[in-house]
Every structure is written in structure tokens, then in C-alpha cells.
Design a protein around this motif. Structure first.
Motif, PDB file in Angstrom:
ATOM      1  N   PHE A 192      -2.425   1.518   8.983  1.00  0.00           N
ATOM      2  CA  PHE A 192      -3.041   2.140   7.803  1.00  0.00           C
ATOM      3  C   PHE A 192      -4.230   1.310   7.322  1.00  0.00           C
ATOM      4  N   ASN A 193      -4.954   0.717   8.286  1.00  0.00           N
ATOM      5  CA  ASN A 193      -6.087  -0.153   7.946  1.00  0.00           C
ATOM      6  C   ASN A 193      -7.166   0.617   7.187  1.00  0.00           C
ATOM      7  N   ARG A 194      -7.476   1.828   7.630  1.00  0.00           N
ATOM      8  CA  ARG A 194      -8.531   2.609   6.974  1.00  0.00           C
ATOM      9  C   ARG A 194      -8.151   2.943   5.538  1.00  0.00           C
ATOM     10  N   LEU A 195      -6.903   3.374   5.318  1.00  0.00           N
ATOM     11  CA  LEU A 195      -6.453   3.702   3.963  1.00  0.00           C
ATOM     12  C   LEU A 195      -6.486   2.465   3.078  1.00  0.00           C
ATOM     13  N   ALA A 196      -6.112   1.301   3.620  1.00  0.00           N
ATOM     14  CA  ALA A 196      -6.106   0.071   2.832  1.00  0.00           C
ATOM     15  C   ALA A 196      -7.512  -0.249   2.325  1.00  0.00           C
ATOM     16  N   HIS A 197      -8.514  -0.112   3.187  1.00  0.00           N
ATOM     17  CA  HIS A 197      -9.888  -0.410   2.763  1.00  0.00           C
ATOM     18  C   HIS A 197     -10.396   0.641   1.778  1.00  0.00           C
TER      19      HIS A 197
ATOM     20  N   VAL B 279      -5.937  -6.838 -14.485  1.00  0.00           N
ATOM     21  CA  VAL B 279      -5.533  -7.333 -13.168  1.00  0.00           C
ATOM     22  C   VAL B 279      -6.685  -8.169 -12.625  1.00  0.00           C
ATOM     23  N   HIS B 280      -6.460  -9.471 -12.536  1.00  0.00           N
ATOM     24  CA  HIS B 280      -7.513 -10.359 -12.042  1.00  0.00           C
ATOM     25  C   HIS B 280      -7.523 -10.440 -10.521  1.00  0.00           C
ATOM     26  N   ARG B 281      -6.328 -10.308  -9.919  1.00  0.00           N
ATOM     27  CA  ARG B 281      -6.277 -10.291  -8.458  1.00  0.00           C
ATOM     28  C   ARG B 281      -5.164  -9.361  -8.018  1.00  0.00           C
ATOM     29  N   LEU B 282      -5.470  -8.554  -6.988  1.00  0.00           N
ATOM     30  CA  LEU B 282      -4.490  -7.632  -6.420  1.00  0.00           C
ATOM     31  C   LEU B 282      -4.289  -7.998  -4.966  1.00  0.00           C
ATOM     32  N   GLU B 283      -3.033  -8.384  -4.633  1.00  0.00           N
ATOM     33  CA  GLU B 283      -2.676  -8.695  -3.246  1.00  0.00           C
ATOM     34  C   GLU B 283      -2.017  -7.444  -2.669  1.00  0.00           C
ATOM     35  N   LEU B 284      -2.716  -6.767  -1.760  1.00  0.00           N
ATOM     36  CA  LEU B 284      -2.255  -5.484  -1.233  1.00  0.00           C
ATOM     37  C   LEU B 284      -1.731  -5.662   0.185  1.00  0.00           C
ATOM     38  N   LEU B 285      -0.428  -5.476   0.371  1.00  0.00           N
ATOM     39  CA  LEU B 285       0.207  -5.630   1.685  1.00  0.00           C
ATOM     40  C   LEU B 285       0.130  -4.290   2.428  1.00  0.00           C
ATOM     41  N   TYR B 286      -0.308  -4.352   3.699  1.00  0.00           N
ATOM     42  CA  TYR B 286      -0.487  -3.105   4.437  1.00  0.00           C
ATOM     43  C   TYR B 286      -0.203  -3.330   5.916  1.00  0.00           C
ATOM     44  N   ASP B 287       0.152  -2.259   6.602  1.00  0.00           N
ATOM     45  CA  ASP B 287       0.366  -2.269   8.050  1.00  0.00           C
ATOM     46  C   ASP B 287      -0.952  -1.904   8.733  1.00  0.00           C
ATOM     47  N   LEU B 288      -1.212  -2.516   9.882  1.00  0.00           N
ATOM     48  CA  LEU B 288      -2.475  -2.283  10.582  1.00  0.00           C
ATOM     49  C   LEU B 288      -2.686  -0.802  10.883  1.00  0.00           C
TER      50      LEU B 288
ATOM     51  N   LEU C 185      -6.620  -7.988   0.897  1.00  0.00           N
ATOM     52  CA  LEU C 185      -5.769  -7.232   1.807  1.00  0.00           C
ATOM     53  C   LEU C 185      -4.949  -8.205   2.654  1.00  0.00           C
ATOM     54  N   GLN C 186      -3.622  -8.052   2.593  1.00  0.00           N
ATOM     55  CA  GLN C 186      -2.721  -8.922   3.353  1.00  0.00           C
ATOM     56  C   GLN C 186      -2.015  -8.073   4.414  1.00  0.00           C
ATOM     57  N   GLN C 187      -2.366  -8.304   5.684  1.00  0.00           N
ATOM     58  CA  GLN C 187      -1.774  -7.501   6.745  1.00  0.00           C
ATOM     59  C   GLN C 187      -0.323  -7.924   6.978  1.00  0.00           C
ATOM     60  N   MET C 188       0.604  -6.960   6.945  1.00  0.00           N
ATOM     61  CA  MET C 188       2.028  -7.211   7.223  1.00  0.00           C
ATOM     62  C   MET C 188       2.544  -6.032   8.033  1.00  0.00           C
ATOM     63  N   ASP C 189       2.580  -6.190   9.340  1.00  0.00           N
ATOM     64  CA  ASP C 189       3.012  -5.112  10.224  1.00  0.00           C
ATOM     65  C   ASP C 189       4.537  -5.055  10.269  1.00  0.00           C
ATOM     66  N   LEU C 190       5.081  -3.867  10.124  1.00  0.00           N
ATOM     67  CA  LEU C 190       6.524  -3.654  10.133  1.00  0.00           C
ATOM     68  C   LEU C 190       6.880  -2.643  11.211  1.00  0.00           C
ATOM     69  N   ASP C 191       7.741  -3.064  12.140  1.00  0.00           N
ATOM     70  CA  ASP C 191       8.195  -2.130  13.174  1.00  0.00           C
ATOM     71  C   ASP C 191       9.014  -1.009  12.561  1.00  0.00           C
TER      72      ASP C 191
ATOM     73  N   LEU D  57       0.851  -1.184   0.000  1.00  0.00           N
ATOM     74  CA  LEU D  57       0.000   0.000   0.000  1.00  0.00           C
ATOM     75  C   LEU D  57       0.890   1.239   0.000  1.00  0.00           C
ATOM     76  N   GLY D  58       0.561   2.207  -0.844  1.00  0.00           N
ATOM     77  CA  GLY D  58       1.314   3.457  -0.861  1.00  0.00           C
ATOM     78  C   GLY D  58       0.798   4.393   0.211  1.00  0.00           C
ATOM     79  N   THR D  59       1.481   4.392   1.356  1.00  0.00           N
ATOM     80  CA  THR D  59       0.954   5.151   2.495  1.00  0.00           C
ATOM     81  C   THR D  59       0.969   6.654   2.257  1.00  0.00           C
ATOM     82  N   GLN D  60       1.710   7.136   1.289  1.00  0.00           N
ATOM     83  CA  GLN D  60       1.715   8.548   0.934  1.00  0.00           C
ATOM     84  C   GLN D  60       1.024   8.765  -0.414  1.00  0.00           C
ATOM     85  N   LEU D  61       1.474   8.033  -1.443  1.00  0.00           N
ATOM     86  CA  LEU D  61       0.980   8.275  -2.798  1.00  0.00           C
ATOM     87  C   LEU D  61      -0.462   7.825  -2.990  1.00  0.00           C
ATOM     88  N   ASP D  62      -0.901   6.809  -2.239  1.00  0.00           N
ATOM     89  CA  ASP D  62      -2.281   6.320  -2.388  1.00  0.00           C
ATOM     90  C   ASP D  62      -3.271   7.099  -1.516  1.00  0.00           C
TER      91      ASP D  62
END
Length: 528
Positions: free
Chosen positions: A46-51, A35-44, A68-74, A9-14
Motif C-alpha cells: 500500500f505504498n501509493r496509498l501511504a504517500h 499533531v507535531h509528528r505522525l508516524e504512519l505504519l504501512y505495508d509496502l 512513513l514507517q514501512q512494516m510488512d505483514l504476511d 495506515l487505514g487500508t480501507q477507511l483512508d
């Protein structure tokens, strides 16, 4: 085939409703790429932006499935964390390449994420191509969209450049000499590959004069060009490291060593820090020095003599030896653990007599080198050139000193050439000089080899037969097989025979003395 796109997920550009271009929604804005399927990796976080982005993509392309694939990064800039989590994601994904084509969207995510995507796709942990998107240009409505294919074999021009560069490095290792011997060319190609991609020790074996020192210097230059080393090449002749000064020469010495004022020495290992340490004639290194050297190679640390503090330095190792290190290790003269450490990449340089097809090219090289050294131009008369090559390439010419003999011979001819021309008479005198010096150098050692092979039975052999048998044993111990030895020993008479079974002739000769090939060659020296 269904197209599947994976990306962060583009936390700034999106973000933002009024932004003209958003990289993730723009993926579905291209008619030529569905695009038949989009796997979007996001940090919790930015849950609202991901949806929100998920809804935007589904509105633009209802047929696109967004997961939506949650991937939290410290820390999204921590390479270890990002690579580790993407690697785990890839291993658990379950790629189905028979039904789906996979793509990784590079535009979103940190630069660290982009590097990790590249490494994972290039190594095929993720079997995907890379997608790069961008905003539309001036007076354009369609966003930019490029697929980056990492299969370099499809890019002929790039592949040709890589192949050309590899050939240039191989030519560099051969000093620009156009060699034709298949065994030697294959060896050089492999050394080029190893030297360019590995920092592990390289062990160069072969008879004295086969060019180990010169090759080690060119390997260092190649490593320097490929930026695998930054320091200097330090050449150590281990045969000279004898007595109490050996350890100090290698590892350094404090001024107060042995309780008296002395000279403080840096040590050759420290001088090689960041570069290459060439241990020439390592088979002559003492046992104590071998022990300390092994520890220094494995850990990069050692104590200078008289010091209570370890020195840390890193260097790459090239080692050279004339004798078989495995035989020395079995006899207790070389540490097996040091041999195991040095034996990672092992190459045996062929003798000059095994590379006769390369003699003419080396003749040209030696002439050019002599011209540069003396500043004058010298050439062979046609008949002199023919006579020298006939002698040099004759199977009966052993070249016991290998390239040292050959190079010295050309230098003598070059230096003595009147008016810059090497004549037939000069060549004949040089050939006689070589034969005389070889005969004087080998007479005693050859007779010793007969006694070594036959034991007390050698005392019963007539002196006439002893000379002949000595030459036969010497040839057998310095050729790879029975047929090659036969070709050298019967080089002249075989031309007059209708059948040329040299191996059988040699076998019958050895049987006269109760010998066979295995008995004669079991004690060959300096072979690998």
C-alpha cells in the motif's frame, strides 16, 4: 510538549478521494489537539496509498511532520506476527518522554493490531495514551476524537469498584467472618491475590484444625468465580492412600491390570481435569506416589496402571500439610523435587491461640452455622457469654485442636441448650470438659517430649517436676517466641506483679534443668 501520534495506515477507511471521513487525515482536524509528528505504519503493498495520505495530512496541517514507517505483514490477523513486529518497533523507537507526549491511533488496523496496541501501551512498552476517532455525527462537521487514558488510578469510581471486589473476595476466603488478627488478614489478602492471578500450586501449612481444608475449598470457589478453573474440586486425603491401591486410586487402573479381570478405575487425577486437586496431608503420601505425582504435575501426563497409553489432563494443585516438609525432605521422607514444585506459593495458617482477637467473631459464626444446621435459634446468657470468652481468649487456654476443638465446643453448648439459652453453668461444665480432655490427650505425649529434649537426664527428675516441665516444653514448642510462651505460662500470676518480665522468668526456669529456648524448640513438630 510535542504531540506524537503512531498508527497504522487505514487500508480501507483512508482510501478514496470522495470519502467524507478518513481516520488518519482527521487526526489533524482538531483545534484542541496539535499533531507535531505522525508516524504512519504501512505495508509496502500500500505504498501509493501511504504517500497519498501523507500529502493529504501535510495539506491539512503543514506544521505536522509525517514519517512513513514501512512494516510488512504476511498476515495482519496473525497475533504472533503483529505483536512481535510492534514489540520490535517499540524497542527500537527511542521514546523521549521529557520532550514528547505519545499517542497510539486505535481506529485503523485490524482488530488484532488494536489488541496488540492495547497490550503494549498497558504494559508501558509504548509509553502512550490511546486515541479513538470516528466520523462526525449528523449535522456535524468535526470528526469525533477521544483520548483513552489507561491510568486507572485516575478513575476513582473504577478503582473503588476494584477495591470493593477485592474485599469481597477476601471476605469470601474468610467465610464472611470479620477477623481482626493482622497476620491472618494479611495472609488472606495475599492468598486472594495469588488465587486470582496464578495457576501455580498453593501449599497450605499449619497445625491440625487450623482450617486448611475449609480454606482450600474457598480458594477453589474463588478460582471458579474468577474463571480460572472450570472443573470440580477433588479432595484427596493422602493419609488414606496406603498399600497397593494407592497408585490406582490416584492415577486410575485398566480392567486387565495384573493379567486378571478387575475393576476399571478412572483415578482422582482425571476427575480433577480442568479443576483443582486438593492433596490434604500430603506429608503422608508414599515415596512412589510422590514420584508419579511430580511427573503428572509437571507434564500433565501419566500412565494409568496397566495402560500403554498416557492420559493427558490439566489441573491446579492445592496441598495441605501438618508437618514441616523441609524437615521431612532433609530426613529423606519427602521428595525435595516435589517440595520445590509445591513450594511456589506457601502459606502457614496461624493457630487459634495466636488469633485470640478473632475468637469472638468466630463464636458468632459457629452459632449461626449451628442455627442453620439445627433450625433453631440459640443464644448465650450475658454472664455465660462473658465467662466463655474469658476462658477462650485467656493466654493459658491452648486450644490444641484449634478450630476443631472450638467448633465442637460450641456445637455441644448449642445442642444441649434448654429453651434456646446457653447458661453460665453449661459454660462451666464445658470448660471443665475441655480441660479434662486436653489433659488426658497431652499427658503421655508431653512426658515423651521431656525425654526427647533431656535424654537420659529426664530419668533423674521428680514426677512432680516432670509434670510441670512437660507443660512448659509443650507451650514453648507451640508458641512463636520466648515472650509469648512466658505470657501463656504466667497468665494468672503476671496480673498481680508490678513488673511483667515473663521471658526472663521462663528463661530462669529452663536454666534449672540446663535448658534454653533454642534447645527446647529445636525439635518442635509441625512448625514452619
Amino acid at each position: 510538549m510535542r504531540n506524537v501520534v503512531i498508527g497504522f495506515l487505514g487500508t480501507q477507511l483512508d482510501m478514496g478521494k470522495k470519502r467524507r471521513w478518513k481516520p488518519t487525515p482527521s487526526l489533524v482536524a482538531h483545534d484542541h489537539f496539535d499533531v507535531h509528528r505522525l508516524e504512519l505504519l504501512y505495508d509496502l503493498k500500500f505504498n501509493r496509498l501511504a504517500h497519498q495520505v501523507k500529502r493529504e495530512v501535510e495539506e491539512l496541517s503543514p506544521e505536522t511532520e509525517v514519517l512513513l514507517q514501512q512494516m510488512d505483514l504476511d498476515d495482519p490477523w496473525d497475533f504472533q506476527e503483529v505483536y512481535g513486529k510492534l514489540f520490535d518497533f517499540a524497542r527500537g523507537y527511542g521514546f523521549d518522554e521529557d520532550r514528547e507526549q505519545y499517542h497510539v491511533h486505535l481506529t485503523t488496523g485490524t482488530h488484532v493490531a488494536q489488541i496488540c496496541w492495547f497490550l503494549l501501551t498497558e504494559s508501558r512498552h509504548i509509553p502512550a495514551r490511546l486515541i479513538q476517532t470516528g466520523p462526525p455525527g449528523p449535522n456535524e462537521d468535526i470528526p469525533k476524537f477521544d483520548i483513552i487514558d489507561l491510568d486507572l488510578s485516575r478513575y476513582n469510581a473504577l478503582q473503588q469498584r476494584f477495591d470493593q471486589l477485592s474485599r469481597e473476595y477476601s471476605d469470601q476466603l474468610k467465610n464472611g467472618i470479620e477477623t481482626r488478627n493482622p497476620q491472618y488478614n494479611a495472609l488472606i489478602d495475599r492468598i486472594e491475590l495469588i488465587a486470582s492471578n496464578s495457576d501455580e500450586p498453593i501449599l497450605l501449612l499449619g497445625e491440625s484444625g487450623t482450617g486448611k481444608t475449609q480454606l482450600a475449598e474457598r480458594i477453589y470457589t474463588l478460582k471458579l468465580d474468577r474463571r480460572r478453573v472450570k472443573g470440580r474440586l477433588v479432595h484427596v486425603n493422602c493419609a488414606t492412600l496406603n498399600g497397593p491401591d494407592a497408585l490406582a486410586t490416584l492415577f486410575g487402573q485398566r480392567r486387565s491390570y495384573l493379567g486378571q479381570a478387575g475393576t476399571e478405575r478412572t483415578g482422582l487425577l482425571r476427575e480433577a481435569d480442568g479443576g483443582v486437586l486438593f492433596l490434604d496431608e500430603i506429608d503422608e503420601l508414599g515415596w512412589n506416589e510422590q514420584s508419579v505425582l511430580l511427573h503428572a504435575i509437571e507434564t500433565g501426563r501419566f500412565y494409568p496402571l496397566g495402560s500403554d497409553h498416557e492420559i493427558t489432563c490439566r489441573f491446579q494443585i492445592i496441598a495441605g500439610a501438618n508437618r514441616d516438609l523441609h524437615t521431612l525432605a532433609a530426613a529423606g521422607q519427602f521428595r525435595p523435587d516435589l517440595l520445590a514444585r509445591l513450594n511456589m506459593w506457601r502459606f502457614t495458617l496461624p493457630a487459634l491461640r495466636s488469633r485470640r482477637e478473632d475468637i469472638e467473631a468466630n463464636l458468632k459464626f459457629e452459632l449461626s452455622r449451628s442455627e442453620r444446621a439445627l433450625g433453631t435459634q440459640v443464644g448465650f446468657n450475658a454472664d455465660a457469654h462473658e465467662a466463655y470468652l474469658k476462658f477462650a481468649t485467656n493466654p493459658a487456654t491452648q486450644w490444641p485442636g484449634n478450630f476443631r476443638d472450638f467448633s465442637g465446643s460450641i456445637k455441644r453448648l448449642y445442642t444441649l441448650a434448654p429453651r434456646g439459652r446457653i447458661t453460665r453453668t453449661m459454660v462451666e461444665e464445658e470448660i471443665a470438659n475441655l480441660r479434662s480432655s486436653w489433659a488426658a490427650a497431652t499427658s503421655d505425649t508431653d512426658f515423651t517430649s521431656v525425654h526427647h529434649v533431656l535424654g537420659d537426664a529426664a530419668l533423674d527428675i521428680d514426677p512432680f517436676d516432670l509434670v510441670q516441665l512437660a507443660r512448659v516444653i509443650h507451650t514453648c514448642q507451640n508458641t512463636p517466641n520466648l515472650s509469648a510462651a512466658g505470657r501463656e505460662l504466667f497468665a494468672m500470676s503476671r496480673q498481680k506483679r508490678k513488673t511483667q518480665n515473663d521471658a526472663d522468668r521462663l528463661r530462669k526456669y529452663l536454666q534449672k534443668f540446663g535448658l534454653d529456648w533454642e534447645t527446647v524448640t529445636s525439635s518442635r513438630g509441625g512448625q514452619d
